[in-house]
Design an enzyme around this catalytic site. Structure first.
Site, PDB file in Angstrom:
ATOM      1  N   HIS A  14       4.344  -0.936  -5.318  1.00 54.87           N
ATOM      2  CA  HIS A  14       3.000  -0.408  -5.623  1.00 54.87           C
ATOM      3  C   HIS A  14       2.864  -0.142  -7.122  1.00 54.87           C
ATOM      4  O   HIS A  14       1.831  -0.444  -7.726  1.00 54.87           O
ATOM      5  CB  HIS A  14       2.764   0.925  -4.889  1.00 54.87           C
ATOM      6  CG  HIS A  14       2.680   0.824  -3.400  1.00 54.87           C
ATOM      7  ND1 HIS A  14       3.449   1.594  -2.560  1.00 54.87           N
ATOM      8  CD2 HIS A  14       1.900   0.079  -2.595  1.00 54.87           C
ATOM      9  CE1 HIS A  14       3.150   1.323  -1.297  1.00 54.87           C
ATOM     10  NE2 HIS A  14       2.207   0.396  -1.289  1.00 54.87           N
ATOM     11  N   LYS A  61      -3.037   5.891  11.028  1.00 54.69           N
ATOM     12  CA  LYS A  61      -1.841   5.237  10.486  1.00 54.69           C
ATOM     13  C   LYS A  61      -0.589   6.098  10.707  1.00 54.69           C
ATOM     14  O   LYS A  61       0.500   5.675  10.358  1.00 54.69           O
ATOM     15  CB  LYS A  61      -2.025   4.972   8.991  1.00 54.69           C
ATOM     16  CG  LYS A  61      -3.211   4.059   8.677  1.00 54.69           C
ATOM     17  CD  LYS A  61      -2.768   2.813   7.960  1.00 54.69           C
ATOM     18  CE  LYS A  61      -3.938   1.876   7.734  1.00 54.69           C
ATOM     19  NZ  LYS A  61      -3.536   0.580   7.239  1.00 54.69           N
ATOM     20  N   ARG A  86       2.311 -10.054  -1.460  1.00 56.09           N
ATOM     21  CA  ARG A  86       3.744 -10.273  -1.672  1.00 56.09           C
ATOM     22  C   ARG A  86       4.192 -11.634  -1.179  1.00 56.09           C
ATOM     23  O   ARG A  86       4.988 -12.307  -1.817  1.00 56.09           O
ATOM     24  CB  ARG A  86       4.562  -9.202  -0.935  1.00 56.09           C
ATOM     25  CG  ARG A  86       4.457  -7.828  -1.546  1.00 56.09           C
ATOM     26  CD  ARG A  86       4.906  -6.786  -0.572  1.00 56.09           C
ATOM     27  NE  ARG A  86       4.066  -6.850   0.623  1.00 56.09           N
ATOM     28  CZ  ARG A  86       4.044  -5.951   1.581  1.00 56.09           C
ATOM     29  NH1 ARG A  86       4.864  -4.925   1.527  1.00 56.09           N
ATOM     30  NH2 ARG A  86       3.227  -6.070   2.615  1.00 56.09           N
ATOM     31  N   SER A 135       6.517   0.246   2.438  1.00 59.27           N
ATOM     32  CA  SER A 135       6.793   1.663   2.698  1.00 59.27           C
ATOM     33  C   SER A 135       7.486   1.851   4.043  1.00 59.27           C
ATOM     34  O   SER A 135       8.340   2.731   4.192  1.00 59.27           O
ATOM     35  CB  SER A 135       5.487   2.466   2.688  1.00 59.27           C
ATOM     36  OG  SER A 135       4.858   2.347   1.446  1.00 59.27           O
TER      37      SER A 135
HETATM   38  O1  PNS Z   1      -1.554   0.225   2.332  1.00 61.35           O
HETATM   39  P1  PNS Z   1      -2.336  -0.364   3.477  1.00 61.35           P
HETATM   40  O2  PNS Z   1      -2.021   0.379   4.754  1.00 61.35           O
HETATM   41  O3  PNS Z   1      -2.126  -1.851   3.597  1.00 61.35           O
HETATM   42  O4  PNS Z   1      -3.880  -0.123   3.120  1.00 61.35           O
HETATM   43  C1  PNS Z   1      -4.893  -0.515   4.011  1.00 61.35           C
HETATM   44  C2  PNS Z   1      -6.242   0.091   3.589  1.00 61.35           C
HETATM   45  C3  PNS Z   1      -6.150   1.591   3.504  1.00 61.35           C
HETATM   46  C4  PNS Z   1      -6.656  -0.478   2.261  1.00 61.35           C
HETATM   47  C5  PNS Z   1      -7.274  -0.333   4.667  1.00 61.35           C
HETATM   48  O5  PNS Z   1      -6.802  -0.002   5.940  1.00 61.35           O
HETATM   49  C6  PNS Z   1      -8.637   0.307   4.441  1.00 61.35           C
HETATM   50  O6  PNS Z   1      -9.380  -0.111   3.587  1.00 61.35           O
HETATM   51  N1  PNS Z   1      -8.958   1.348   5.243  1.00 61.35           N
HETATM   52  C7  PNS Z   1     -10.196   2.061   5.147  1.00 61.35           C
HETATM   53  C8  PNS Z   1     -11.106   1.736   6.332  1.00 61.35           C
HETATM   54  C9  PNS Z   1     -11.833   0.430   6.116  1.00 61.35           C
HETATM   55  O7  PNS Z   1     -12.597   0.259   5.193  1.00 61.35           O
HETATM   56  N2  PNS Z   1     -11.573  -0.526   7.028  1.00 61.35           N
HETATM   57  C10 PNS Z   1     -12.182  -1.831   7.010  1.00 61.35           C
HETATM   58  C11 PNS Z   1     -11.338  -2.837   6.251  1.00 61.35           C
HETATM   59  S1  PNS Z   1     -12.045  -4.459   6.402  1.00 61.35           S
END
Ligand code: PNS
Length: 163
Positions: free
Chosen positions: A20, A44, A93, A131
């Protein structure tokens, strides 16, 4: 550096890893300011609270004035539009990330096409790092010191210390 461009780097960051941080540093070169945005989504089932995750990230970027750290609730694009952000940054990645990221980027574009998603590739030494795997190794007292910032390593050791 494009003048005044605001980028949001969203994620769960449970906890922040060196992968990150690599993406944050690359974003700094490209954008005027970068907001690292931590989702509050409890679905999550994070190991660390939002406050703990934010505190860990803040420690890692303390000396970098163009970077701030916040949390966000609900839809990322509502948050991004509210902040008048130009860009969403995501790390890519390996090809295994692609399908999920592609789907999310296209859905986000449908929700708000004023915000552009860009993908940045971390150093290849972080290709296998995430993570979840860091927590798994740390839980069983494996050494994760080369995968996470030293403050995070100490916190993980404390978290999984056997009484
Ligand atoms: O680190 P991650 O878990 O890959 O991050 C994922 C994240 C938080 C970016 C994604 O789940 C997110 O944007 N969540 C907020 C809810 C949302 O907008 N969902 C629709 C995505 S198309």
């Amino acid at each position: 550096m494009p003048d005044g461009k605001l980028a949001i780097y969203p994620g769960t960051f449970d906890p922040i890893t060196n992968g990150h941080l690599d993406i944050i540093q690359r974003s700094r070169f490209l954008f005027h300011s970068v907001v690292v945005a931590v989702t509050t989504n409890p679905a999550k089932k994070p190991l660390f609270s939002v406050e703990e995750r934010i505190a860990m990230i803040r420690t890692c970027v303390a000396d970098q004035h163009s970077i701030s750290v916040e949390s966000f609730d609900g839809l990322l694009m509502n948050y991004a539009v509210g902040k008048q952000a130009d860009v969403i940054v995501r790390g890519l990645r390996a090809i295994t990330d692609f399908e999920y990221e592609f789907q999310m980027a296209l859905m986000n574009r449908k929700l708000a096409d004023s915000v552009v998603t860009v993908f940045l590739m971390p150093n290849e030494k972080y290709t296998y790092l995430n993570s979840t795997i860091v927590k798994e190794v740390a839980r069983f007292h494996g050494d994760v010191s080369s995968f996470v910032p030293k403050e995070v390593n100490s916190i993980l050791i404390k978290k999984f210390k056997t009484p």
